[in-house]
Scaffold this motif. Sequence first.
Motif, PDB file in Angstrom:
ATOM      1  N   GLY A  20       1.026  -1.266   0.002  1.00 10.31           N
ATOM      2  CA  GLY A  20       0.027   0.080  -0.014  1.00 10.31           C
ATOM      3  C   GLY A  20       1.084   1.091   0.057  1.00 10.31           C
ATOM      4  O   GLY A  20       0.541   2.363   0.583  1.00 10.31           O
ATOM      5  N   MET A  21       1.963   1.269  -0.782  1.00 10.43           N
ATOM      6  CA  MET A  21       2.706   2.427  -0.700  1.00 10.43           C
ATOM      7  C   MET A  21       1.969   3.706  -1.375  1.00 10.43           C
ATOM      8  O   MET A  21       2.302   4.876  -0.695  1.00 10.43           O
ATOM      9  CB  MET A  21       4.046   2.302  -1.651  1.00 10.43           C
ATOM     10  N   GLU A  22       1.077   3.465  -2.323  1.00  6.59           N
ATOM     11  CA  GLU A  22       0.211   4.804  -2.719  1.00  6.59           C
ATOM     12  C   GLU A  22      -1.022   4.623  -2.184  1.00  6.59           C
ATOM     13  O   GLU A  22      -1.936   4.591  -2.965  1.00  6.59           O
ATOM     14  CB  GLU A  22       0.266   4.588  -4.444  1.00  6.59           C
ATOM     15  N   ARG A  23      -1.203   4.481  -0.917  1.00  6.73           N
ATOM     16  CA  ARG A  23      -2.570   4.469  -0.062  1.00  6.73           C
ATOM     17  C   ARG A  23      -3.302   5.845  -0.554  1.00  6.73           C
ATOM     18  O   ARG A  23      -4.456   5.723  -0.524  1.00  6.73           O
ATOM     19  CB  ARG A  23      -2.209   4.348   1.226  1.00  6.73           C
ATOM     20  N   PHE A  24      -2.868   6.733  -0.445  1.00  6.80           N
ATOM     21  CA  PHE A  24      -3.337   7.991  -0.884  1.00  6.80           C
ATOM     22  C   PHE A  24      -2.861   8.939  -2.101  1.00  6.80           C
ATOM     23  O   PHE A  24      -1.587   8.753  -2.253  1.00  6.80           O
ATOM     24  CB  PHE A  24      -3.056   9.098   0.377  1.00  6.80           C
ATOM     25  N   SER A  25      -3.840   9.101  -2.970  1.00  7.84           N
ATOM     26  CA  SER A  25      -3.492   9.667  -4.249  1.00  7.84           C
ATOM     27  C   SER A  25      -3.048  11.086  -3.975  1.00  7.84           C
ATOM     28  O   SER A  25      -3.351  11.885  -2.967  1.00  7.84           O
ATOM     29  CB  SER A  25      -4.532   9.769  -5.130  1.00  7.84           C
ATOM     30  N   ALA A  26      -2.587  11.830  -4.739  1.00  9.35           N
ATOM     31  CA  ALA A  26      -2.245  12.978  -4.723  1.00  9.35           C
ATOM     32  C   ALA A  26      -3.451  14.021  -4.463  1.00  9.35           C
ATOM     33  O   ALA A  26      -3.144  15.085  -3.526  1.00  9.35           O
ATOM     34  CB  ALA A  26      -1.370  13.623  -5.848  1.00  9.35           C
ATOM     35  N   LEU A  73      -0.915  15.460   8.380  1.00  9.09           N
ATOM     36  CA  LEU A  73       0.106  14.609   7.631  1.00  9.09           C
ATOM     37  C   LEU A  73       0.408  13.452   8.416  1.00  9.09           C
ATOM     38  O   LEU A  73       0.608  12.352   7.832  1.00  9.09           O
ATOM     39  CB  LEU A  73       1.373  15.614   7.354  1.00  9.09           C
ATOM     40  N   ILE A  74       0.710  13.599   9.740  1.00  5.67           N
ATOM     41  CA  ILE A  74       1.120  12.644  10.746  1.00  5.67           C
ATOM     42  C   ILE A  74       0.038  11.460  10.679  1.00  5.67           C
ATOM     43  O   ILE A  74       0.387  10.351  10.230  1.00  5.67           O
ATOM     44  CB  ILE A  74       1.314  13.181  12.029  1.00  5.67           C
ATOM     45  N   SER A  79      -1.897   5.974   9.331  1.00  5.52           N
ATOM     46  CA  SER A  79      -3.258   5.439   9.234  1.00  5.52           C
ATOM     47  C   SER A  79      -3.070   4.136   8.729  1.00  5.52           C
ATOM     48  O   SER A  79      -2.694   3.946   7.455  1.00  5.52           O
ATOM     49  CB  SER A  79      -4.248   6.285   8.743  1.00  5.52           C
ATOM     50  N   GLY A  80      -3.541   2.909   9.243  1.00  2.00           N
ATOM     51  CA  GLY A  80      -3.599   1.600   8.560  1.00  2.00           C
ATOM     52  C   GLY A  80      -2.066   0.889   8.705  1.00  2.00           C
ATOM     53  O   GLY A  80      -2.252  -0.256   8.299  1.00  2.00           O
ATOM     54  N   ALA A 119      -9.093  14.484  12.646  1.00  4.92           N
ATOM     55  CA  ALA A 119     -10.336  14.184  11.846  1.00  4.92           C
ATOM     56  C   ALA A 119     -10.066  14.100  10.234  1.00  4.92           C
ATOM     57  O   ALA A 119     -10.432  13.335   9.606  1.00  4.92           O
ATOM     58  CB  ALA A 119     -11.470  15.028  12.243  1.00  4.92           C
ATOM     59  N   ASN A 120      -9.516  15.513   9.858  1.00  2.00           N
ATOM     60  CA  ASN A 120      -8.982  15.462   8.567  1.00  2.00           C
ATOM     61  C   ASN A 120      -8.090  14.365   7.983  1.00  2.00           C
ATOM     62  O   ASN A 120      -8.275  14.041   6.911  1.00  2.00           O
ATOM     63  CB  ASN A 120      -8.559  16.759   8.090  1.00  2.00           C
ATOM     64  N   GLY A 121      -7.325  13.817   8.859  1.00  2.00           N
ATOM     65  CA  GLY A 121      -6.135  13.189   8.406  1.00  2.00           C
ATOM     66  C   GLY A 121      -6.661  11.776   8.008  1.00  2.00           C
ATOM     67  O   GLY A 121      -6.388  11.010   7.286  1.00  2.00           O
ATOM     68  N   VAL A 122      -7.839  11.222   8.653  1.00  2.00           N
ATOM     69  CA  VAL A 122      -8.637   9.971   8.354  1.00  2.00           C
ATOM     70  C   VAL A 122      -9.877  10.339   7.588  1.00  2.00           C
ATOM     71  O   VAL A 122     -10.763   9.389   7.098  1.00  2.00           O
ATOM     72  CB  VAL A 122      -9.214   9.429   9.616  1.00  2.00           C
ATOM     73  N   GLY A 123     -10.295  11.603   7.051  1.00  2.00           N
ATOM     74  CA  GLY A 123     -11.174  11.787   6.105  1.00  2.00           C
ATOM     75  C   GLY A 123     -12.574  12.061   6.797  1.00  2.00           C
ATOM     76  O   GLY A 123     -13.443  12.115   5.887  1.00  2.00           O
TER      77      GLY A 123
END
Length: 143
Positions: A20-26, A73-74, A79-80, A119-123
């Motif tokens: 899951g290296m690219e778990r978050f897209s840009a 960012l942290i 996460s996960g 809250a925003n870090g996990v969406g």
Amino acid sequence: MEQLNFNDVFSKSFIAMHNGMERFSAIEILINLSVSFLLGLFVFYVYRKTFQGVLYQRSFNVSLVTIAMIITLIIMTISGNLILSLGMVGALSIVRFRTPIKDPLDLVFIFWAITIGIANGVGYFNLSIIGSIFMTLAILIMT
């Protein structure tokens, strides 16, 4: 019912780290940071309007905005992934703040910025937006 032991948790964490290296897209990263920045600006404005102390420090207020973004960012980083989260806890545990908080309400604003970042870090944008509205109302009523 499948039971997990400690080794299973670690092995799944290693697999998730490599797969899951690219778990978050840009675009997801930009959205999370943008919402944190906008809500941080909201906290900035509320702090400036409700400040009742002797000496207003703009640098403290600016730090509230950056705290929200850094925590976002942290949380996105850890996460996960159990291994990254343990490493981050270890790395952040050496940080020691020596600046005393003079006004207890300043501490409320710091925790508010941290909560926005989490809250925003996990969406959970709804949680951070609605929570910020209620925080503002509470602070305005109390001051």
